[in-house]
Motif scaffolding. Structure first.
Motif, PDB file in Angstrom:
ATOM      1  N   GLN B 185       7.669   7.094  -2.387  1.00 38.05           N
ATOM      2  CA  GLN B 185       6.293   6.769  -2.029  1.00 38.05           C
ATOM      3  C   GLN B 185       5.301   7.479  -2.965  1.00 38.05           C
ATOM      4  O   GLN B 185       4.354   6.876  -3.463  1.00 38.05           O
ATOM      5  CB  GLN B 185       6.046   7.190  -0.567  1.00 38.05           C
ATOM      6  N   SER B 186       5.561   8.756  -3.252  1.00 39.40           N
ATOM      7  CA  SER B 186       4.678   9.509  -4.156  1.00 39.40           C
ATOM      8  C   SER B 186       4.744   8.948  -5.573  1.00 39.40           C
ATOM      9  O   SER B 186       3.735   8.926  -6.295  1.00 39.40           O
ATOM     10  CB  SER B 186       5.046  10.985  -4.196  1.00 39.40           C
ATOM     11  N   TYR B 189       2.491   5.901  -5.533  1.00 41.46           N
ATOM     12  CA  TYR B 189       1.067   6.262  -5.530  1.00 41.46           C
ATOM     13  C   TYR B 189       0.647   6.831  -6.893  1.00 41.46           C
ATOM     14  O   TYR B 189      -0.439   6.532  -7.398  1.00 41.46           O
ATOM     15  CB  TYR B 189       0.752   7.251  -4.401  1.00 41.46           C
ATOM     16  N   HIS B 193      -2.068   5.118  -9.490  1.00 44.74           N
ATOM     17  CA  HIS B 193      -3.180   5.896 -10.014  1.00 44.74           C
ATOM     18  C   HIS B 193      -3.256   5.746 -11.547  1.00 44.74           C
ATOM     19  O   HIS B 193      -4.329   5.554 -12.122  1.00 44.74           O
ATOM     20  CB  HIS B 193      -2.990   7.365  -9.603  1.00 44.74           C
ATOM     21  N   THR B 265     -14.275   5.893  -5.632  1.00 48.29           N
ATOM     22  CA  THR B 265     -13.155   6.675  -5.115  1.00 48.29           C
ATOM     23  C   THR B 265     -13.485   8.161  -5.054  1.00 48.29           C
ATOM     24  O   THR B 265     -13.158   8.838  -4.073  1.00 48.29           O
ATOM     25  CB  THR B 265     -11.912   6.468  -6.018  1.00 48.29           C
ATOM     26  N   SER B 269     -12.966   9.714  -1.490  1.00 53.47           N
ATOM     27  CA  SER B 269     -11.859  10.670  -1.320  1.00 53.47           C
ATOM     28  C   SER B 269     -12.411  12.064  -1.051  1.00 53.47           C
ATOM     29  O   SER B 269     -11.825  12.843  -0.310  1.00 53.47           O
ATOM     30  CB  SER B 269     -10.934  10.660  -2.538  1.00 53.47           C
ATOM     31  N   ILE B 278      -4.918   6.278  -3.805  1.00 54.16           N
ATOM     32  CA  ILE B 278      -4.779   5.165  -2.873  1.00 54.16           C
ATOM     33  C   ILE B 278      -6.124   4.465  -2.634  1.00 54.16           C
ATOM     34  O   ILE B 278      -6.170   3.241  -2.445  1.00 54.16           O
ATOM     35  CB  ILE B 278      -4.105   5.686  -1.566  1.00 54.16           C
ATOM     36  N   ALA B 281      -6.737   2.056  -5.484  1.00 50.64           N
ATOM     37  CA  ALA B 281      -5.950   0.824  -5.413  1.00 50.64           C
ATOM     38  C   ALA B 281      -6.612  -0.187  -4.487  1.00 50.64           C
ATOM     39  O   ALA B 281      -6.626  -1.389  -4.770  1.00 50.64           O
ATOM     40  CB  ALA B 281      -4.531   1.145  -4.950  1.00 50.64           C
ATOM     41  N   LEU B 333       0.914  -1.604  -0.643  1.00 47.55           N
ATOM     42  CA  LEU B 333      -0.217  -0.671  -0.575  1.00 47.55           C
ATOM     43  C   LEU B 333      -1.219  -1.152   0.472  1.00 47.55           C
ATOM     44  O   LEU B 333      -1.325  -2.352   0.702  1.00 47.55           O
ATOM     45  CB  LEU B 333      -0.934  -0.617  -1.935  1.00 47.55           C
ATOM     46  N   LEU B 340      -7.793   3.103   5.719  1.00 46.89           N
ATOM     47  CA  LEU B 340      -7.824   4.524   5.317  1.00 46.89           C
ATOM     48  C   LEU B 340      -8.768   5.335   6.216  1.00 46.89           C
ATOM     49  O   LEU B 340      -9.075   6.483   5.913  1.00 46.89           O
ATOM     50  CB  LEU B 340      -8.273   4.643   3.851  1.00 46.89           C
TER      51      LEU B 340
END
Lengths: 380, 380
Positions: B185-186, B189, B193, B265, B269, B278, B281, B333, B340
């Motif tokens: 998963q990482s 991501y 990115h 973002t 974020s 994320i 995306a 995704l 989120l």
């Protein structure tokens, strides 16, 4: 999946950037700049621009303005004495490869002492060099971005290649307008020099995914510009394109090193005092023929980058020598060493120096003394 | 034919290069290194390698090991005090973007003083920073090669983007083996990115022929790696490919800046403390839709680099949003900001910060406050 390193100077690219050199010198802490150049650049008027930019920024300078083509070790010794006697603290090279290589060598001697021949081993420079700014007036040598300085060992008539990160200029200025003062013939010789740098670094043993991006782009750009210049075109766009090709090829070979064509060229151009770019061009098809089996994929990519349609890797690699040779014929380049008045009888001595040249280590296929002599004979 | 600049750190790339960090620290004159990292990196074991390399090279060090995701200005103040109290002379950041951005900000404060918010104007750093070595443990932020440090202004809940050549690490170490400790998963991501960095820098107003080479290569490499990781593959080759994509995207955006997706973002974020990759995306397809008419040629090239066959520039650019959205669906995704837990009511406040973000200046199409709010609503 090998380990690689990549280094680059700070790059300034674009029309009229020559006028920025004073600002960058100030930023690097310069007070009294040692300006290194040659007769041609003085005549072209570009030296005057550089000096005006230095003066406008309140800098003092001393001009060392007679570097010869294929600069000699004794010249560098003289330059170093002048740098010290004039209490300079930085260098600005303006010109093609000769003034830039000479400035690097002066910077090396004034900071690290000794003789240039003591630094022929890779990365053997221990003390930091004074700041160097390079302004390229041609699109050929790539020295303005490279780790290389190539100086003739005059007593031995042998070119010494000094390679170190320390030799990369702090700032490299690429002003495409500066190509305006080159004749069509000089533009072609410059472009061919760029193309040979790009091709040799692309297939070099030291090539990496980073240098490959630059090398293949440089092949496309230089082949395209060369055809247009030969067709009689000259324009700002073409200057831009060739300057970009030169920058890309310079970053490629600085990090990937070169190959046999350059190893041989260094020694022939040094011995006979002939411009390096033209010797490269005569040798390249012969070197590619020797190397071809070492990397068919890359040679096929080269054929494609030269503008040929290919149907397979086999087809592309089979046609690479023809593609290069036909481009060079189109450009009406000499295609034999005998055209350059190279003396056949000296081959055994030259070959001894060639096999010691650092570029030969990076050639994709191992080359022994006999291979070098055989290649020289084929190229005669 | 605009003027451009290009800067890069010294890059070291390849398996096991993490063990070289001590050698480089010695070369840069370090005696007592301030090591900046976070909890995840400590747990992964990579911090231990770095410390072993420093110790083997006779260096002292102090570990500042709890940098938070989206690092905060008050953390940087604490780190700066620790750096000074421990008489450190250099920094080594090991981690993703957070520790590296934090190390840059500490280096800035200890050498130039004042508050981080005083440096939000581009290139407003005047005094040299202590040497920074960056070892990236992810393939996402690109901070290890970039001119950027992004720190949260905690009282204002606003991300500050500090941009200066001085923030480029002296040496950037890219060891693909370090990706082994990332979960699938990482990895995804991280790769996404990288892809958003590459796409935004490719169409940025600050893009140049140099950054384009890197950006388009990073799009190809990251899209290809992402599909394989999603398909369940993990291998040394894939780590290599994604690490290379990250390096290329980092060099592209460091020199070309980014665009609206990153401007938005940063602020989302920062406010909600969500990982940046994320949010990017979710926003990217909406931003591309907004920007599309500004550069159809480049958007068509992106579609091709994502692996689609295209028949014309019109066809390629028409299909770019679908190409991105379908890749993101394949990667499962989230595709809405509401997924989120972003609060719709805060849009007007967020938008005020977004239009001040430096990345918005480079967006290929002008964006006003109302455009930002409308885009946020569409992405909800």
């Amino acid at each position: 999946m090998n380990v690689f390193k990549f280094v680059s100077p700070e790059i300034i690219f674009g029309p009229d950037t020559i006028w920025e050199c004073g600002i960058h010198a100030v930023r690097l802490g310069a007070k009294r700049v040692f300006v290194v150049t040659d007769k041609g650049v003085r005549a072209s008027g570009w030296l005057a621009c550089v000096l005006e930019s230095l003066a406008k920024n309140g800098l003092e300078y001393v001009v060392w303005g007679d570097v010869s083509p294929n600069p000699k070790d004794y010249e560098i010794n003289c330059g170093s004495i002048q740098y010290i006697e004039n209490s300079c603290d930085s260098l600005l090279a303006v010109g093609g490869g000769s003034p830039i290589d000479a400035a690097k060598a002066v910077a090396l001697l004034v900071s690290n002492g000794g003789k240039l021949s003591e630094y022929e081993e890779v990365d053997s420079i221990t003390r930091p060099l004074p700041p160097i700014i390079a302004v390229t007036t041609t699109a050929g040598s790539g020295s303005e971005v490279s780790q290389f300085s190539i100086i003739l060992n005059a007593p031995e008539k042998r070119k010494m290649t000094i390679v170190s990160k320390s030799l990369i200029p702090y700032v490299s200025i690429h002003d495409p307008n500066l190509l305006e003062t080159l004749s069509n013939q000089s533009m072609i010789y410059s472009g061919v020099h760029v193309l040979t740098h790009a091709i040799e670094s692309y297939v070099s043993k030291g090539a990496t995914p980073m240098t490959d991006l630059f090398a293949i782009n440089a092949i496309k750009l230089s082949a395209n510009s060369l055809r247009q210049v030969k067709g009689g075109s000259r324009s700002k766009e073409l200057n831009h394109c060739l300057a970009m090709a030169n920058l890309n090829a310079g970053l490629a070979f600085s990090n990937a090193i070169l190959g046999a064509a350059h190893a041989i060229t260094h020694q022939i151009s040094g011995w006979f005092d002939i411009p390096a770019g033209i010797v490269d061009a005569v040798l390249l098809p012969h070197v590619v023929k020797y190397n071809l089996s070492a990397n068919r994929v890359k040679y096929s990519n080269i054929t494609e980058a030269l503008g040929e349609n290919i149907t397979s890797i086999e087809d592309g690699s089979d046609r690479v020598i023809d593609a290069i040779a036909s481009l060079f014929r189109e450009l009406e380049l000499p295609d034999k060493l005998s055209d350059l008045h190279v003396n056949l009888n000296l081959y055994p001595i030259l070959a001894q120096n060639i096999i010691k040249d650092i570029c030969l280590v990076a050639n994709p296929k191992q080359m022994e003394l006999n291979d070098v002599i055989a290649l020289l004979r084929r190229a005669y």
